[in-house]
Design an enzyme around this catalytic site. Structure first.
Site, PDB file in Angstrom:
ATOM      1  N   ASP A   1      10.594 -19.302  50.635  1.00 44.19           N
ATOM      2  CA  ASP A   1       9.245 -18.822  50.350  1.00 44.19           C
ATOM      3  C   ASP A   1       8.701 -17.998  51.525  1.00 44.19           C
ATOM      4  O   ASP A   1       8.866 -18.358  52.687  1.00 44.19           O
ATOM      5  CB  ASP A   1       8.332 -20.025  50.074  1.00 44.19           C
ATOM      6  CG  ASP A   1       6.958 -19.623  49.591  1.00 44.19           C
ATOM      7  OD1 ASP A   1       6.888 -18.913  48.573  1.00 44.19           O
ATOM      8  OD2 ASP A   1       5.967 -20.005  50.238  1.00 44.19           O
TER       9      ASP A   1
ATOM     10  N   GLU B   1      12.519 -14.691  49.581  1.00 45.95           N
ATOM     11  CA  GLU B   1      11.427 -14.121  48.798  1.00 45.95           C
ATOM     12  C   GLU B   1      10.866 -12.933  49.587  1.00 45.95           C
ATOM     13  O   GLU B   1       9.837 -13.034  50.240  1.00 45.95           O
ATOM     14  CB  GLU B   1      10.320 -15.142  48.514  1.00 45.95           C
ATOM     15  CG  GLU B   1       9.268 -14.584  47.570  1.00 45.95           C
ATOM     16  CD  GLU B   1       7.860 -15.140  47.791  1.00 45.95           C
ATOM     17  OE1 GLU B   1       6.965 -14.827  46.983  1.00 45.95           O
ATOM     18  OE2 GLU B   1       7.641 -15.856  48.782  1.00 45.95           O
TER      19      GLU B   1
ATOM     20  N   ASP C   1       4.845 -15.938  40.054  1.00 48.29           N
ATOM     21  CA  ASP C   1       3.917 -15.137  40.855  1.00 48.29           C
ATOM     22  C   ASP C   1       3.505 -13.837  40.183  1.00 48.29           C
ATOM     23  O   ASP C   1       2.811 -13.018  40.789  1.00 48.29           O
ATOM     24  CB  ASP C   1       4.553 -14.804  42.212  1.00 48.29           C
ATOM     25  CG  ASP C   1       4.547 -15.984  43.162  1.00 48.29           C
ATOM     26  OD1 ASP C   1       3.587 -16.774  43.114  1.00 48.29           O
ATOM     27  OD2 ASP C   1       5.487 -16.128  43.955  1.00 48.29           O
TER      28      ASP C   1
END
Length: 562
Positions: A325, A354, A421
């Protein structure tokens, strides 16, 4: 010739080893120039009098450039090379000095390009199972409730209601275990879970204890069982590593709040002042969320703490990878240590960053294996949903994306059209099922792994977060069975060797987007029509897939959804 467009860099995505004795060399040139390019090469220490010459092929073409490519099998792992370019019958050379009319081969050791030596531990190592993998991303709270005996007092929404940012629906690990047969039948080969560790939120990106599964989702035994049962079905499990930041409730940050500069954890965070003051926000955090303080990942104690977590879950539960992340805000030094620690325990444990943008500096073999390919996502939005790209523009964009990295990295990229997201891609398309299948087919044929967001197979809708995180609808009477049938058929293609390992060319022909994958004697051709009229027998918003072999040609796929 536009010499300003010419580009080559040794030991980079323009020159890289794909095996111990095999390399690929690329040269970038202007799209407008009509030139022929040859690679002049030979053993490094014999180049002045022992050279070979091979014509380079245009493999990729974007909106500005053409990319010439040549693969070489080496006997001597120390290679010297330059480029010989012809334009209108005139010969030029391209070397470290740039474009020149004459080249001094006797003194070539001053300015040839080189691959000094192919060292085994410098090569990009491919995680083989990522080539052709089909991921299924699950937002755990919204997929399925499996444990009926758990404390459900935290659940504050009815399954299927539209969520708010703070709602809890009750999905858990047991619910995923119960649906493994369903996922196997879909064609899924890997599951990517959003965070599962102790946290007060439904999304779990604010973690207060990294070695405890949140009781809302289950416990360590549930995770072990999930991994073991998934492995028996040849499905891998990838967890979400939130190592950029944590919850302000984590013990270390609470100690700093209490003791300030006297806390042994003070330098674990980045604080402007003697004490962190949440109401003032005098410390670095994720975005502007003061409840998620940012780790100082340049601090070796923090690195050791996080590396211990990464290795712990591999050893304890045999997980198959980490999705990282906010990975581009974490120090390169940490990710280099992370790779060595993770790969040292499990060599085929995949590392997926990410990074929403060009991540080349992270994808050179010493940090990540892959990223979530949001550049591909954006291209699909522009082509399928927003009409900002036609077939010619889409082909150019796909080639531009491919040229960000070497072909080994491209074979492990995580290609997706939506996630937790983003808005649901189906919603972005105005709920057009034909376009949804076309986008899925392109993502399947494109090099790398395919990642589908849970519910894509049943045409789940959703706007921006939290609406993109709705509960999975398990009422099969409301599913479009024809769409689901086509969905499974497309995913099955990802197993094909020509799609797993083949080279790629993307181009436009008569308004169609044409993507060709080639491997050995096999070829798969995808032709896609996003225009409003039929082209070459392909109706609007449909595609055709043809397999061409050494002795046959066969249509193997066609979008028939209404």
């Amino acid at each position: 010739m536009n010499q300003f467009a010419l580009l080559h860099e040794a030991d980079s995505k323009y020159c890289f080893a794909i095996k111990n004795d095999e390399i690929i060399i690329r040269l970038r040139a202007s799209k407008e120039d009509k030139i022929d390019v040859y690679l002049v090469y030979g053993p490094k220490y014999e180049f002045h009098n022992n050279r070979y010459k091979a014509k380079m092929k245009i493999q990729y073409e974007d909106s500005l450039y053409k990319y010439y490519e040549k693969k070489l099998k080496l006997k001597d792992l120390r290679l010297a090379y330059i480029f010989e370019i012809y334009e209108n019958g005139k010969k030029y050379f391209f070397c470290e000095d740039g474009l020149v009319i004459n080249y001094d081969f006797e003194n070539a050791f001053y300015n040839f390009y080189q691959m000094p030596y192919i060292n085994e531990n410098d090569r990009v190592k491919v995680v083989d199972w990522m080539q052709g993998a089909v991921f299924y991303q699950i937002f755990v709270d919204r997929f399925n409730i499996g444990r009926s005996s758990k404390d459900k007092s935290y659940i504050d929404m009815k399954w299927g209601d539209k969520p708010t940012p703070k709602n809890f629906a009750g999905g858990d690990l047991r619910g995923i275990i119960e649906k493994l047969d369903y996922l196997k039948e879909l064609g899924i080969t890997a599951i990517y879970l959003t965070p599962i560790f102790l946290s007060i939120s439904n999304h779990k990106y604010d973690i207060s204890d990294y070695k405890k599964i949140d009781p809302m989702f289950g416990d360590k035994d549930d995770l072990k069982e999930l991994v073991q049962k998934a492995h028996k079905k040849n499905i891998r499990i990838v967890l979400d590593a939130v190592f950029n930041h944590c919850s302000m409730n984590i013990a270390q940050f609470q100690d700093v709040i209490k003791n300030g500069t006297k806390s042994k954890y003070y330098n674990w965070f980045i604080i402007d002042g003697e004490y962190p003051e949440p109401e003032k926000g005098n410390y670095e955090c994720f975005a502007s969320c003061n409840y998620m303080p940012k780790f100082n990942t340049s601090n070796e104690e923090v690195q050791d703490f996080l590396l211990d977590i990464a290795v712990y879950w591999i050893k304890e539960c045999d997980i198959d990878g980490w999705r990282l992340d906010v990975s581009d805000e974490v120090s390169h030094d940490f990710w280099r240590r992370f790779r060595k620690a993770v790969k040292g325990v499990k060599s085929d444990c995949v590392i997926i960053g990410e990074n929403w943008h060009d991540a080349y500096t992270y994808l050179m073999g010493d940090q990540y294996d892959s990223i979530m390919n949001y550049a591909f996502t954006k291209a699909c939005l522009d082509y399928f949903a927003k009409d900002r790209l036609d077939a010619k523009g889409m082909a150019a964009k796909l080639n531009q994306i491919l040229m960000r990295n070497n072909s080994l990295i491209n074979s492990m990229m995580l290609n997706l059209v939506d996630s937790h997201d983003t808005l649901r891609f189906f919603t972005e398309l105005g709920c057009n099922k034909k376009k949804q299948l076309c986008a899925l087919m392109l993502a399947t044929v494109f090099p790398g792994a395919l990642c589908v967001y849970y519910g894509t197979e049943i045409c789940m809708e959703g706007g921006y977060d939290p609406d993109s995180r709705r509960c999975f609808n398990w009422n099969q009477d409301e599913w479009d069975t024809e769409f689901l049938k086509e969905f499974k058929k497309i995913l099955k293609m990802k197993k094909d060797d020509v799609i797993r390992y083949g080279t790629i060319t993307a181009s436009e022909k008569n308004g169609l987007l044409v993507v060709v994958r080639e491997y050995k004697c096999e070829k798969i051709v995808l032709e896609m029509n996003m225009t409003k009229k039929a082209v070459n027998g392909i109706e609007p918003f449909k595609y055709r897939v043809i397999r061409k072999g050494e002795y046959n040609e066969k249509k193997i796929g066609c979008n028939v959804a209404s």
